[in-house]
Design an enzyme around this catalytic site. Structure first.
Site, PDB file in Angstrom:
ATOM      1  N   GLU A   1      13.512 -16.564 100.855  1.00 38.20           N
ATOM      2  CA  GLU A   1      13.461 -17.254 101.824  1.00 38.20           C
ATOM      3  C   GLU A   1      12.038 -17.889 102.000  1.00 38.20           C
ATOM      4  O   GLU A   1      11.185 -17.357 102.561  1.00 38.20           O
ATOM      5  CB  GLU A   1      13.904 -16.539 103.140  1.00 38.20           C
ATOM      6  CG  GLU A   1      15.461 -15.982 103.119  1.00 38.20           C
ATOM      7  CD  GLU A   1      16.341 -17.026 103.527  1.00 38.20           C
ATOM      8  OE1 GLU A   1      16.195 -18.248 103.831  1.00 38.20           O
ATOM      9  OE2 GLU A   1      17.673 -16.687 103.608  1.00 38.20           O
TER      10      GLU A   1
ATOM     11  N   CYS B   1       9.168 -21.826 109.588  1.00 38.26           N
ATOM     12  CA  CYS B   1       9.784 -22.428 108.310  1.00 38.26           C
ATOM     13  C   CYS B   1      10.283 -23.736 108.783  1.00 38.26           C
ATOM     14  O   CYS B   1      10.650 -24.713 107.541  1.00 38.26           O
ATOM     15  CB  CYS B   1      10.651 -21.467 107.509  1.00 38.26           C
ATOM     16  SG  CYS B   1      11.860 -20.618 108.451  1.00 38.26           S
TER      17      CYS B   1
HETATM   18  P1  NAD Z   1       3.004 -15.142 102.473  1.00 35.15           P
HETATM   19  O1  NAD Z   1       3.886 -15.421 101.267  1.00 35.15           O
HETATM   20  O2  NAD Z   1       1.763 -15.141 102.476  1.00 35.15           O
HETATM   21  O3  NAD Z   1       3.359 -13.391 102.525  1.00 35.15           O
HETATM   22  C1  NAD Z   1       4.571 -13.027 102.776  1.00 35.15           C
HETATM   23  C2  NAD Z   1       4.884 -11.401 102.456  1.00 35.15           C
HETATM   24  O4  NAD Z   1       4.490 -11.476 100.999  1.00 35.15           O
HETATM   25  C3  NAD Z   1       3.844 -10.882 103.174  1.00 35.15           C
HETATM   26  O5  NAD Z   1       4.361  -9.503 103.683  1.00 35.15           O
HETATM   27  C4  NAD Z   1       2.788 -10.256 102.318  1.00 35.15           C
HETATM   28  O6  NAD Z   1       2.078  -9.348 102.391  1.00 35.15           O
HETATM   29  C5  NAD Z   1       3.632 -10.319 100.880  1.00 35.15           C
HETATM   30  N1  NAD Z   1       2.850 -10.701  99.689  1.00 35.15           N
HETATM   31  C6  NAD Z   1       1.702 -11.133  99.032  1.00 35.15           C
HETATM   32  N2  NAD Z   1       1.541 -11.229  97.830  1.00 35.15           N
HETATM   33  C7  NAD Z   1       2.719 -10.526  97.382  1.00 35.15           C
HETATM   34  C8  NAD Z   1       2.898 -10.236  96.266  1.00 35.15           C
HETATM   35  N3  NAD Z   1       2.192 -10.527  95.177  1.00 35.15           N
HETATM   36  N4  NAD Z   1       4.157  -9.268  95.865  1.00 35.15           N
HETATM   37  C9  NAD Z   1       4.778  -8.992  96.810  1.00 35.15           C
HETATM   38  N5  NAD Z   1       4.490  -9.249  98.346  1.00 35.15           N
HETATM   39  C10 NAD Z   1       3.433 -10.083  98.448  1.00 35.15           C
HETATM   40  O7  NAD Z   1       3.682 -15.825 103.687  1.00 35.15           O
HETATM   41  P2  NAD Z   1       3.118 -15.959 105.142  1.00 35.15           P
HETATM   42  O8  NAD Z   1       1.739 -16.530 105.283  1.00 35.15           O
HETATM   43  O9  NAD Z   1       3.322 -14.470 105.891  1.00 35.15           O
HETATM   44  O10 NAD Z   1       4.441 -16.613 105.799  1.00 35.15           O
HETATM   45  C11 NAD Z   1       4.384 -18.277 105.988  1.00 35.15           C
HETATM   46  C12 NAD Z   1       5.293 -18.718 104.802  1.00 35.15           C
HETATM   47  O11 NAD Z   1       6.641 -18.167 105.035  1.00 35.15           O
HETATM   48  C13 NAD Z   1       5.497 -20.247 105.216  1.00 35.15           C
HETATM   49  O12 NAD Z   1       5.647 -20.656 104.088  1.00 35.15           O
HETATM   50  C14 NAD Z   1       6.936 -20.295 105.582  1.00 35.15           C
HETATM   51  O13 NAD Z   1       7.698 -21.329 105.633  1.00 35.15           O
HETATM   52  C15 NAD Z   1       7.723 -19.055 105.121  1.00 35.15           C
HETATM   53  N6  NAD Z   1       8.713 -18.549 105.945  1.00 35.15           N
HETATM   54  C16 NAD Z   1       9.974 -18.870 105.329  1.00 35.15           C
HETATM   55  C17 NAD Z   1      11.403 -18.572 106.006  1.00 35.15           C
HETATM   56  C18 NAD Z   1      12.574 -18.820 105.453  1.00 35.15           C
HETATM   57  O14 NAD Z   1      13.510 -18.353 106.160  1.00 35.15           O
HETATM   58  N7  NAD Z   1      12.632 -19.648 104.756  1.00 35.15           N
HETATM   59  C19 NAD Z   1      11.156 -17.674 107.083  1.00 35.15           C
HETATM   60  C20 NAD Z   1       9.822 -17.507 107.746  1.00 35.15           C
HETATM   61  C21 NAD Z   1       8.863 -17.955 107.053  1.00 35.15           C
END
Ligand code: NAD
Length: 515
Positions: free
Chosen positions: A265, A299
């Site tokens: 997502e 998002c």
């Molecule tokens: P992010 O990608 O920075 O982090 C998401 C998660 O991934 C965190 O828990 C982080 O610690 C973890 N992470 C980071 N690097 C990793 C790796 N290499 N391996 C495994 N896990 C890792 O996102 P964010 O800044 O927390 O959130 C914002 C983003 O999330 C935006 O792009 C938003 O659109 C998206 N989002 C999407 C939805 C959806 O349903 N499509 C919903 C909410 C947020």
């Protein structure tokens, strides 16, 4: 700790004078790095959390596996009863948990409480589901044979979630995963650890009361290294990841390389299209909420606005009036609709995007600056911004990338087909909305030549989905679906079972193999 914060923490029994354990696998622990939870409104440090060390994660995974082996034999309706009790536990603490979301994430209070309500709603849904996760009987071509398609529990489900929905996204996953008979292990965003601890405590109490292992709903707080262990582990059958496209690409590839299952997502880049026949008394506030709600950090936030030339001036004038009336402030206060950005890094992203807009000579109709919100000098406040870039080339970075901040880019169109082309011309495909009263436009928009997004709305904004339909996006948003609809089918393993109850053993397709 300020009284503003301590009241909220103590209402949820979170200690305020010591480091807090950020790992739960039946027992609370945490021997990894210490992280700080920081309030985005004031800059105050709310707590220090002992996150998961690599040993904590592998221990928690072992506990999750054991919990699954026990839980998979519990009948589904009984699993539903556990979810009903979780629902009750959440409902009792709805306001307090909502306030904690506001304190730690920064969204306004009604949205914080709304997120908890979403968890409650999906529990209700999953209680019903627990009596309806049916397989199928398939017509066999062979006499005396029956074919069954059978769903069984899958194993261990890891949920990796983003900062902006620190409760609801976990809720969607936990409810379906638990109903399906799995153990779930949660790695929340490293910047919202307190919320995940408060949620896990509520769930853990219910499991304990029912003599079930706490590791059915395990928690491992921490950052990228903790996520990487879960993603790479063969002990995890399904990785449900919510976050950015950048990280989702890494996670998706890592899971595929070990033939695991994933639900992705990822980011959105959502457009609203306003036709000349639209009811502007709906469309203007709809776009306003879509673009400014959660300070542009959903998002599904509206990031691109395509206005028909005939109504563009009037629309922008009315929209700017709403923007001017916005008062930034403490999102815990009931009259505030605009809270802070979640982190200083998000403010920097906002500023660099504004710099880029200026460098390409975009008209900035509103905003474009940080806010000084007395007395919250430590807060991450920015002005929601409306910009009209000169170019409508959707491959330009201003249009083609998701900027996770309240910046709305506007373009003017003459024909619906042109606006639909722009809507579809970006890598992402999460949410989209058309404002019109003409049925012919609706048919075009929702049909094969219409929007290619996972969410295709009419006279409803891009954000604010309900749990009943499956939620998710196409293309670089990752194709994942969560919550309602058929989403539960991903949380089980499917088996096709051919049962021969005859005295013959014919082969399929009439194959003869007699010697
Ligand atoms: P992010 O990608 O920075 O982090 C998401 C998660 O991934 C965190 O828990 C982080 O610690 C973890 N992470 C980071 N690097 C990793 C790796 N290499 N391996 C495994 N896990 C890792 O996102 P964010 O800044 O927390 O959130 C914002 C983003 O999330 C935006 O792009 C938003 O659109 C998206 N989002 C999407 C939805 C959806 O349903 N499509 C919903 C909410 C947020």
């Amino acid at each position: 700790l300020s009284s503003r914060a301590s009241g909220i923490l103590s209402a949820l029994n979170i200690p305020t004078n010591q480091e807090i354990s950020g790992v739960y696998d039946g027992q609370w622990k945490g021997s990894g790095e210490v992280v700080e939870s920081v309030c985005p409104t004031t800059g105050e440090i709310l707590a220090r959390i002992n996150t998961a060390s690599p040993a904590d994660v592998s221990g928690a995974l072992t506990k999750s596996r054991e919990a699954y082996l026990q839980f998979r034999d519990v009948p589904a309706p009984r699993r539903g009863e556990i979810l009903r009790q979780i629902r009750e536990g959440l409902a009792i603490k709805r306001e307090e948990l909502g306030a904690l979301v506001t304190l730690e994430m920064g969204k306004i209070r009604t949205e914080g409480v709304g997120e908890v309500q979403e968890f409650i709603d999906i529990c209700d849904y999953a209680v019903g589901l627990s009596r309806m996760m049916n397989g199928r009987v398939v017509a066999s071509e062979r006499p005396g044979h029956t074919i069954l398609e059978v769903p069984n529990p899958l194993g261990v489900v890891a949920v990796l979630s983003a900062f902006n929905f620190p409760v609801a996204v976990y809720g969607w996953n936990l409810a379906l995963s638990l109903a399906a008979g799995n153990a779930t292990i949660w790695k929340p965003s490293p910047t919202t650890p307190l919320t995940s601890i408060a949620v896990t405590s509520i769930v853990a109490k219910v499991l304990e009361k029912n003599n079930l292992p706490g590791a059915l709903a395990g928690l491992v707080t921490g950052g990228q290294p903790v996520g990487e262990v879960l993603v790479g582990s063969k002990e995890v059958e399904l990785v449900s990841f919510t976050g950015s496209e950048r990280v989702g690409r890494i996670v998706g590839q890592a899971v595929v390389s070990r033939f695991g299952k994933s639900i992705l997502e990822l980011g959105g880049n959502n457009a609203s299209i306003v036709m000349p026949d639209a009811d502007l008394s709906l469309a203007v506030p709809g776009v306003f909420f879509g673009a400014v709600g959660t300070a542009g950090q959903r998002c599904t936030s509206t990031r691109r606005l395509f206005l028909h030339r005939d109504i563009a001036d009037e629309f922008l004038e009315r929209l700017q009036k709403l923007y001017s009336a916005l008062k930034p402030g403490d999102p815990l206060e009931s009259d505030i609709l605009l809270g802070p950005m979640h982190t200083p890094a998000a403010v920097n992203l906002y500023k660099s995007t504004i710099d880029y807009l200026r460098s390409i000579d975009a008209d900035i109709l509103f905003g474009g600056k940080e806010y000084d919100v007395t007395p919250y000098d430590g807060g991450n406040f920015v002005q929601p911004t409306i910009a009209v870039p000169k170019s409508v080339d959707m491959s330009d970075r201003i249009w083609s990338t998701e900027t996770f901040a309240p910046i709305l880019n506007v373009a003017i169109f003459d024909e619906l087909e042109e606006a639909i082309r722009w809507n579809n011309a970006v890598p992402q495909g999460l949410s989209s909305s058309l404002w019109t009263r003409d049925l012919r436009n609706v048919g075009k928009w929702t049909g094969p030549s219409g929007s290619d997004a996972g969410i295709v709305n009419v006279n409803a904004g891009t954000s604010g989905a309900e749990i009943g339909a499956s939620f998710g996006g196409n293309k670089s948003t990752g194709w994942g679906r969560e919550s309602g609809g058929d989403a539960w089918k991903q949380y089980v393993r499917w088996s096709a079972c051919t049962i021969n109850f005859s005295n013959e053993a014919p082969l399929a397709q009439g194959v003869n193999f007699n010697v």
